[in-house]
Design an enzyme around this catalytic site. Structure first.
Site, PDB file in Angstrom:
ATOM      1  N   LYS A  31      -4.679  -0.813  15.321  1.00 11.87           N
ATOM      2  CA  LYS A  31      -5.431  -0.136  14.261  1.00 11.87           C
ATOM      3  C   LYS A  31      -6.669   0.550  14.820  1.00 11.87           C
ATOM      4  CE  LYS A  31      -2.995  -1.073  10.515  1.00 11.87           C
ATOM      5  NZ  LYS A  31      -2.335  -0.001   9.743  1.00 11.87           N
TER       6      LYS A  31
ATOM      7  N   ASP B 257      12.947   3.910  10.751  1.00 11.69           N
ATOM      8  CA  ASP B 257      12.270   2.987  11.648  1.00 11.69           C
ATOM      9  C   ASP B 257      11.370   3.808  12.557  1.00 11.69           C
ATOM     10  OD1 ASP B 257      11.404   1.132  13.479  1.00 11.69           O
ATOM     11  OD2 ASP B 257      13.382   0.252  13.844  1.00 11.69           O
TER      12      ASP B 257
ATOM     13  N   ARG C 217       3.624  13.791  15.406  1.00  6.32           N
ATOM     14  CA  ARG C 217       4.214  14.772  16.317  1.00  6.32           C
ATOM     15  C   ARG C 217       5.353  15.532  15.637  1.00  6.32           C
ATOM     16  NH1 ARG C 217       6.626  12.195  21.595  1.00  6.32           N
ATOM     17  NH2 ARG C 217       7.962  11.242  20.004  1.00  6.32           N
TER      18      ARG C 217
ATOM     19  N   TYR D 285      -2.337  -6.308  16.490  1.00  6.34           N
ATOM     20  CA  TYR D 285      -2.451  -5.459  15.306  1.00  6.34           C
ATOM     21  C   TYR D 285      -3.822  -4.786  15.263  1.00  6.34           C
ATOM     22  CZ  TYR D 285      -3.047  -4.596  10.235  1.00  6.34           C
ATOM     23  OH  TYR D 285      -3.306  -4.045   8.995  1.00  6.34           O
TER      24      TYR D 285
ATOM     25  N   ILE E 294       0.824  -1.200   0.000  1.00  3.92           N
ATOM     26  CA  ILE E 294       0.000   0.000   0.000  1.00  3.92           C
ATOM     27  C   ILE E 294       0.862   1.255   0.000  1.00  3.92           C
ATOM     28  CG2 ILE E 294      -1.617   1.361   1.386  1.00  3.92           C
ATOM     29  CD1 ILE E 294      -2.902  -1.319   2.240  1.00  3.92           C
TER      30      ILE E 294
END
Length: 265
Positions: free
Chosen positions: A163, A66, A128, A159, A21
């Site tokens: 989400k 990362d 942020r 997960y 994606i």
């Protein structure tokens, strides 16, 4: 036809952009005129992806990032601003998805922490770091990549929790950022044919009938939704969740099939 000017002079940062994606979003926004910094923990692969896009005449850069580390995130944001002169759009696509254990109580703390740290806290770190720069442009937009796992039970507990949290972060940040001229929205995909499903064609075929539109998604389906929410075409949309799932969460195909079977009987 794709509008090649909708993101003209826009600086864009995408996480998790080496493949799937994130890579499709990078290609779509670059095709529409954006200058895109692709970032990913997999440095060699994200560079290959950016190089392929440059080979098509698109303006892209690559950087190893990362999102589990604040310094890495801040360096990526600084790089985007340095190279492009501004940061107008942030797309948070990076995620971690650990397999479930057979029994919930056997799940290791490390897997839970990793999924939340990358998928949810990683997006928080990026927002942020990017927000002051997005606010400075007067047209800033954040698009977070969620999942139907955050809406219903499809497995992968850690997960899914991450989400779901990303949906909440989207709404609360939208309220905070709106007076600063920054919009924040969430795209919630269903099953998308990415490398995570490589070699699992039989599984994809098994779940295909559950989708009312008759197929699983492609990365380009999600990229189109992201492009809309990131663009001025969505100038009066913030804090919303756009579910892009072929009707999966709107229509219970199994229930309908059971009723149809009873009527036929």
């Amino acid at each position: 036809m794709t509008d090649t000017t909708r993101f003209a002079d826009h600086g864009v940062l995408i996480t998790g952009a080496a493949r799937g994606i994130g890579a499709a979003v990078a290609g779509r926004l670059a095709e529409e005129g954006a200058r895109v910094l692709l970032t990913d923990r997999d440095g060699p692969e994200v560079e290959r992806t950016a190089a392929r896009l440059r080979g098509r005449g698109l303006v892209t850069e690559a950087l190893t990032c990362d999102v589990a580390h604040r310094e890495s995130v801040e360096a990526a944001v600084a790089r985007a601003v340095e190279v492009f002169g501004s940061l107008d759009v942030l797309v948070n696509s990076a995620a971690s998805c650990s397999p479930d254990t057979e029994l919930f109580e056997d799940g290791p703390d490390e897997a839970w922490a990793r999924d939340l740290d990358v998928t949810l806290t990683g997006a928080y770190r990026c927002c942020r770091a990017a927000l002051p720069h997005l606010a400075a442009t007067g047209r800033g937009a954040i698009v977070n990549i969620g999942s139907v796992n955050g809406l219903q039970d499809f497995g992968n507990q850690a997960y899914s929790a991450a989400k779901a949290g990303l949906g909440s972060l989207t709404r609360t940040l939208a309220g905070h950022a709106a007076p600063r001229g920054v919009r924040v929205n969430l795209v919630t995909p269903g099953t998308v044919r990415t490398s995570a499903w490589q070699g699992r064609d039989a599984e994809l075929e098994a779940i295909r009938p559950l989708y009312p539109l008759g197929r699983v998604g492609e990365p380009e389906d999600i990229a189109a939704a992201v492009a809309f929410l990131a663009s001025r075409d969505a100038a009066w949309i913030t804090g919303t969740t756009l579910t892009v799932d072929g009707g999966l969460t709107a229509v219970h195909t199994g229930f309908r099939a059971a009723l149809d079977h009873r009527r036929e009987a």
